[in-house]
Design a protein around this motif. Structure first.
Motif, short mmCIF file in Angstrom:
data_model
loop_
_atom_site.label_atom_id
_atom_site.label_comp_id
_atom_site.label_asym_id
_atom_site.label_seq_id
_atom_site.Cartn_x
_atom_site.Cartn_y
_atom_site.Cartn_z
N CYS A 143 6.11 1.97 1.05
CA CYS A 143 4.87 1.77 0.30
C CYS A 143 3.87 0.96 1.13
O CYS A 143 2.66 1.15 1.02
N CYS A 179 0.77 2.14 3.33
CA CYS A 179 -0.55 2.40 2.78
C CYS A 179 -1.12 1.18 2.06
O CYS A 179 -2.31 0.99 1.99
N HIS A 180 -0.23 0.38 1.48
CA HIS A 180 -0.68 -0.72 0.63
C HIS A 180 -0.59 -2.06 1.35
O HIS A 180 0.07 -2.19 2.37
N VAL A 201 -5.16 1.38 3.16
CA VAL A 201 -5.40 2.74 2.67
C VAL A 201 -5.36 2.75 1.14
O VAL A 201 -6.20 3.36 0.48
N PRO A 244 -4.81 0.30 -2.57
CA PRO A 244 -5.21 -1.03 -3.03
C PRO A 244 -4.16 -2.12 -2.80
O PRO A 244 -2.99 -1.83 -2.60
N VAL A 282 -0.94 -6.43 -9.39
CA VAL A 282 -1.22 -5.11 -9.98
C VAL A 282 -0.56 -4.96 -11.35
O VAL A 282 -1.09 -4.31 -12.25
N HIS A 285 -2.76 -3.60 -14.97
CA HIS A 285 -2.58 -2.33 -15.70
C HIS A 285 -1.41 -2.44 -16.66
O HIS A 285 -0.51 -3.24 -16.46
N TRP A 305 0.63 2.85 -17.80
CA TRP A 305 -0.32 3.32 -16.78
C TRP A 305 0.35 3.31 -15.40
O TRP A 305 0.28 4.27 -14.64
N GLN A 345 1.19 6.29 -12.75
CA GLN A 345 0.70 6.27 -11.36
C GLN A 345 1.83 6.62 -10.40
O GLN A 345 1.62 7.31 -9.40
N TYR A 356 -5.41 9.40 -10.54
CA TYR A 356 -6.55 9.45 -9.62
C TYR A 356 -6.64 10.86 -9.04
O TYR A 356 -5.96 11.15 -8.06
N SER A 374 -5.81 12.00 -5.34
CA SER A 374 -5.09 10.86 -4.78
C SER A 374 -4.35 11.24 -3.51
O SER A 374 -3.81 12.34 -3.38
N SER A 375 -4.33 10.31 -2.55
CA SER A 375 -3.55 10.59 -1.35
C SER A 375 -2.17 9.95 -1.45
O SER A 375 -1.38 10.00 -0.53
N MET A 376 -1.89 9.35 -2.58
CA MET A 376 -0.57 8.75 -2.74
C MET A 376 0.45 9.84 -3.07
O MET A 376 0.24 10.66 -3.95
N TYR A 426 6.55 10.48 -5.99
CA TYR A 426 7.94 10.22 -5.61
C TYR A 426 8.88 10.68 -6.71
O TYR A 426 8.53 10.63 -7.87
C1 HEC Z 1 0.17 7.67 1.75
C2 HEC Z 1 -0.32 6.42 1.25
C3 HEC Z 1 0.37 5.77 0.04
C4 HEC Z 1 1.70 5.49 -0.11
C5 HEC Z 1 2.82 5.78 0.88
C6 HEC Z 1 1.83 4.82 -1.39
N1 HEC Z 1 0.61 4.71 -1.99
FE1 HEC Z 1 0.25 3.80 -3.79
N2 HEC Z 1 -1.69 4.30 -3.64
C7 HEC Z 1 -2.28 4.92 -2.55
C8 HEC Z 1 -3.72 5.06 -2.81
C9 HEC Z 1 -4.73 5.68 -1.87
C10 HEC Z 1 -3.95 4.50 -4.09
C11 HEC Z 1 -5.29 4.40 -4.79
C12 HEC Z 1 -5.39 5.34 -5.94
C13 HEC Z 1 -5.09 6.75 -5.57
O1 HEC Z 1 -5.79 7.33 -4.74
O2 HEC Z 1 -4.11 7.26 -6.16
C14 HEC Z 1 -2.65 4.05 -4.58
C15 HEC Z 1 -2.46 3.43 -5.81
C16 HEC Z 1 -1.30 2.79 -6.20
C17 HEC Z 1 -1.17 1.97 -7.39
C18 HEC Z 1 -2.25 1.66 -8.39
C19 HEC Z 1 -2.98 0.48 -7.84
C20 HEC Z 1 -4.24 0.12 -8.58
O3 HEC Z 1 -4.55 -1.07 -8.58
O4 HEC Z 1 -4.89 1.03 -9.09
C21 HEC Z 1 0.10 1.50 -7.40
C22 HEC Z 1 0.76 0.60 -8.43
C23 HEC Z 1 0.77 2.05 -6.24
N3 HEC Z 1 -0.13 2.83 -5.54
C24 HEC Z 1 2.09 1.78 -5.89
C25 HEC Z 1 2.73 2.39 -4.82
C26 HEC Z 1 4.12 2.24 -4.58
C27 HEC Z 1 5.09 1.40 -5.40
C28 HEC Z 1 4.39 2.98 -3.45
C29 HEC Z 1 5.74 3.23 -2.81
C30 HEC Z 1 6.75 3.82 -3.69
C31 HEC Z 1 3.16 3.57 -3.01
N4 HEC Z 1 2.18 3.20 -3.88
C32 HEC Z 1 3.03 4.36 -1.89
C33 HEC Z 1 -1.67 5.34 -1.39
C34 HEC Z 1 -0.30 5.27 -1.15
#
Ligand code: HEC
Ligand code: HEC
Ligand code: HEC
Ligand code: HEC
Ligand code: HEC
Ligand code: HEC
Length: 463
Positions: free
Chosen positions: A272, A275-276, A285, A287, A292, A296, A300, A304, A312, A315-317, A320
């Motif tokens: 994670c 990106c975070h 990449v 937030p 967090v 939320h 929610w 996500q 979103y 979303s580029s996330m 999983y």
């Molecule tokens: C490839 C990049 C990427 C990876 C890897 C990733 N995320 Fe994200 N995540 C994002 C992006 C970009 C956002 C912003 C909203 C969106 O575009 O979905 C986001 C949003 C979130 C949010 C909401 C945050 C907010 O304040 O709105 C959470 C919680 C979150 N991710 C948790 C995780 C967790 C836990 C993992 C690992 C299991 C993970 N992410 C892996 C890119 C990634």
């Protein structure tokens, strides 16, 4: 003299009558009654006086059974295994021995077969232990009993059963999903594994299959991964735990111990932090994840993680394949995560990726997660045998840029391809390139292609 002979015959006939009655008693008295008699005798030894002794000895024999509606079974094992809950039977012989380490899994709530297998309703030993032809689920040998812990406690660390986590890790990293579906995600060249643990494959069969698929499944298209014995065992444990059994709610509440410790492990495993960031430590990449959980609602956040696209759009996330408890564990971790802890996680990584490499990293993860690795290898080297395909094996992906444009490669990934036959009158090769357009989003496919291209670059540099 005559009298003596008569007396002699009388004694003899009484004796033989006794023998006959004895034999009939033996035959009509089920073994469990005899075990119960032995057991009360054992218990009576510990009694302080003749009256209580006699009371214990007078215990009438009866079948002991536990109805386990939540587990959809009825277990009678304690009809013979009488001392499982009595610590004073610690040194007794089977079937009377005290059961160590049951913890909260007490017989009245769990029975025995959920962990051991066997036939719960039976009261004859051979039947109960499942050593009979029609029963497909014999007792697990001692070596494999702990695999059952994974039927209720999913995914994470089950204390004392590292094999389960290792097996899962191997499953996700070695590309098994390229050919096998698990919980809806994966290919179709091999059987769906979502119920593998309920399919009554003996552990010994599974382990042999992992060491040499061909040894138990002639002509198998499954590659020989050259696993070590420990790895094969870990995968076997993991397979045995895949039952998707409908456990009653009590049993599924503690599917894992969804604490922050387990959440941290997922956070690290899923990268994670690529990106975070947490309070600025990590990448930008996505937030900042500090706080967090306060920003939320749990619903929610859950959404996500299940389907970022929905929360979103665009979303580029990545989405999983995390079950409810894994998501809970992640949230438990995010509730307490500190920048310092993330710094510690990062320092265990060889290097921190630049944001430009993040898409490639996501592609690399997709390449492993969706199972490309299973056919093309962790280093893209190819080489899995594919009889009667031209070349005789799955191609390496290290020289794509010599033969194809990137658009052509994207098309192959999207639409799949059946390899041309080496010998046109021979059988079709077992392995083909699956079409991924229904499994992967265009975004994912582009990322995978970017990843593949990054590997070509390295090759060209070397020349
Ligand atoms: C490839 C990049 C990427 C990876 C890897 C990733 N995320 Fe994200 N995540 C994002 C992006 C970009 C956002 C912003 C909203 C969106 O575009 O979905 C986001 C949003 C979130 C949010 C909401 C945050 C907010 O304040 O709105 C959470 C919680 C979150 N991710 C948790 C995780 C967790 C836990 C993992 C690992 C299991 C993970 N992410 C892996 C890119 C990634
Ligand atoms: C009729 C009596 C009887 C019943 C019913 C019975 N057992 Fe046993 N069990 C024994 C005896 C006796 C032994 C000691 C070893 C032997 O004689 O095979 C034993 C041994 C075992 C062992 C030790 C490993 C082995 O194979 O030696 C396990 C585990 C076990 N039983 C589990 C179960 C489970 C689970 C059930 C219920 C499905 C069950 N038993 C029902 C009599 C019984
Ligand atoms: C929560 C899972 C679980 C439950 C429920 C359970 N067991 Fe066990 N049992 C185990 C494990 C794990 C071992 C192996 C311990 C070891 O490796 O030494 C074991 C060991 C045993 C052994 C000794 C096996 C041997 O080969 O030495 C017997 C006998 C046994 N259990 C009988 C029972 C009976 C009878 C019940 C039901 C009253 C039962 N168990 C319920 C997990 C369980
Ligand atoms: C049928 C489902 C099931 C199986 C199989 C199972 N467990 Fe559990 N486990 C539970 C449930 C439910 C609880 C919570 C019990 C309670 O607190 O009432 C639990 C609790 C636990 C706990 C927490 C104990 C505590 O101190 O609070 C541990 C650790 C654990 N199990 C380990 C194991 C191990 C190791 C095995 C295999 C030998 C195993 N479990 C097999 C359902 C299962
Ligand atoms: C290239 C495709 C391919 C890959 C990659 C692959 N398998 Fe298989 N697998 C198959 C095929 C085809 C079969 C059916 C033939 C056989 O039994 O070997 C199979 C059979 C199996 C079976 C037996 C299922 C049953 O009950 O009959 C298991 C378990 C299994 N695979 C697990 C795995 C695991 C775990 C991995 C990753 C380490 C993996 N496979 C990787 C193609 C593959
Ligand atoms: C079940 C095994 C299998 C899986 C899983 C698999 N491939 Fe393939 N792939 C093949 C085979 C076989 C070929 C050769 C097809 C041919 O010869 O036409 C191939 C060909 C390719 C090619 C063209 C290579 C060339 O030189 O012609 C690319 C690119 C490719 N795969 C990428 C991927 C990606 C990306 C994934 C994961 C999303 C993936 N593959 C998953 C079996 C597989």
């Amino acid at each position: 003299m005559e009298r003596r002979l008569q007396q002699y015959f009388f004694v003899l006939s009484v004796l033989s009558l006794l023998l006959i009655v004895g034999a009939a008693y033996q035959a009509s008295t089920p073994a469990w009654k005899r075990y119960q008699k032995q057991y009360v005798a054992l218990e009576a030894q510990g009694e302080p006086n003749a009256i209580t002794k006699a009371a214990v000895l007078a215990t009438p024999p009866e079948v002991h059974q536990v109805m386990l509606t939540g587990l959809q079974r009825v277990d009678r094992c304690t009809t013979c295994h009488l001392g499982v809950e009595d610590p004073t039977m610690k040194n007794a012989a089977e079937p009377f021995r005290y059961h160590e380490n049951l913890g909260p899994h007490i017989p009245s709530k769990f029975g025995c077969t959920i962990c051991h297998g066997g036939q719960g309703l039976a009261t004859e030993k051979e039947d109960a232990h499942g050593n009979v032809e029609f029963w497909q689920n014999p007792l697990l040998t001692k070596e494999y009993i702990r695999a059952s812990c994974g039927r209720c406690h999913k995914d994470g660390d089950v204390p004392g059963v590292p094999e389960l986590s290792e097996g899962k890790r191997l499953f996700e990293n070695q590309g098994c999903r390229g050919c096998h579906k698990l919980n809806g995600v994966g290919g179709t060249i091999g059987p769906d594994l979502s119920l593998e643990g309920a399919n009554h494959r003996a552990p010994e069969w599974l382990e042999k299959h992992f060491l040499t698929p061909n040894a138990v499944s002639t002509g198998s298209a499954m590659p020989n991964f050259h696993f070590t014995r420990d790895q094969a065992k870990a995968l076997t444990y993991y397979m045995l735990s895949l039952t998707s059994e409908d456990m009653g709610s009590y049993y599924s509440t503690v599917r894992l111990i969804p604490g922050p410790e387990f959440g941290r492990q997922i956070f690290q495993e899923k990268n994670c932090i690529n990106c975070h960031n947490v309070g600025g430590v990590g990448q930008k990449v996505g937030p900042d994840l500090q706080g967090v959980v306060g920003r939320h609602s749990p619903e929610w956040l859950d959404e996500q993680l299940i389907n970022p696209e929905l929360v979103y759009p665009g979303s580029s996330m990545p989405a999983y394949d995390l079950d409810g408890n894994s998501r809970k564990a992640l949230m438990a971790y995010l509730a307490v995560v500190t920048p310092a802890d993330v710094q510690a996680l990062l320092s265990q990584k060889p290097h921190v990726l630049s944001p430009a490499d993040v898409a490639i990293e996501a592609g690399r993860q997709d390449f492993a997660r969706f199972g490309c690795v299973g056919c093309h290898g962790t280093e893209l080297q190819g080489g899995v045998p594919n009889p009667n395909a031209q070349g005789g094996e799955v191609p390496s992906l290290l020289h794509l840029s010599d033969d194809y444009t990137k658009d052509e490669v994207l098309a192959v990934i999207r639409n799949g391809r059946v390899p041309p036959l080496d010998n046109p009158s021979g059988p079709p090769p077992p392995l083909y390139m699956p079409a991924w357009k229904k499994v992967l989003s265009d975004e994912d496919i582009n990322r995978v292609a970017d990843f593949l291209w990054s590997k070509q670059q390295k090759k060209a540099d070397a020349w």
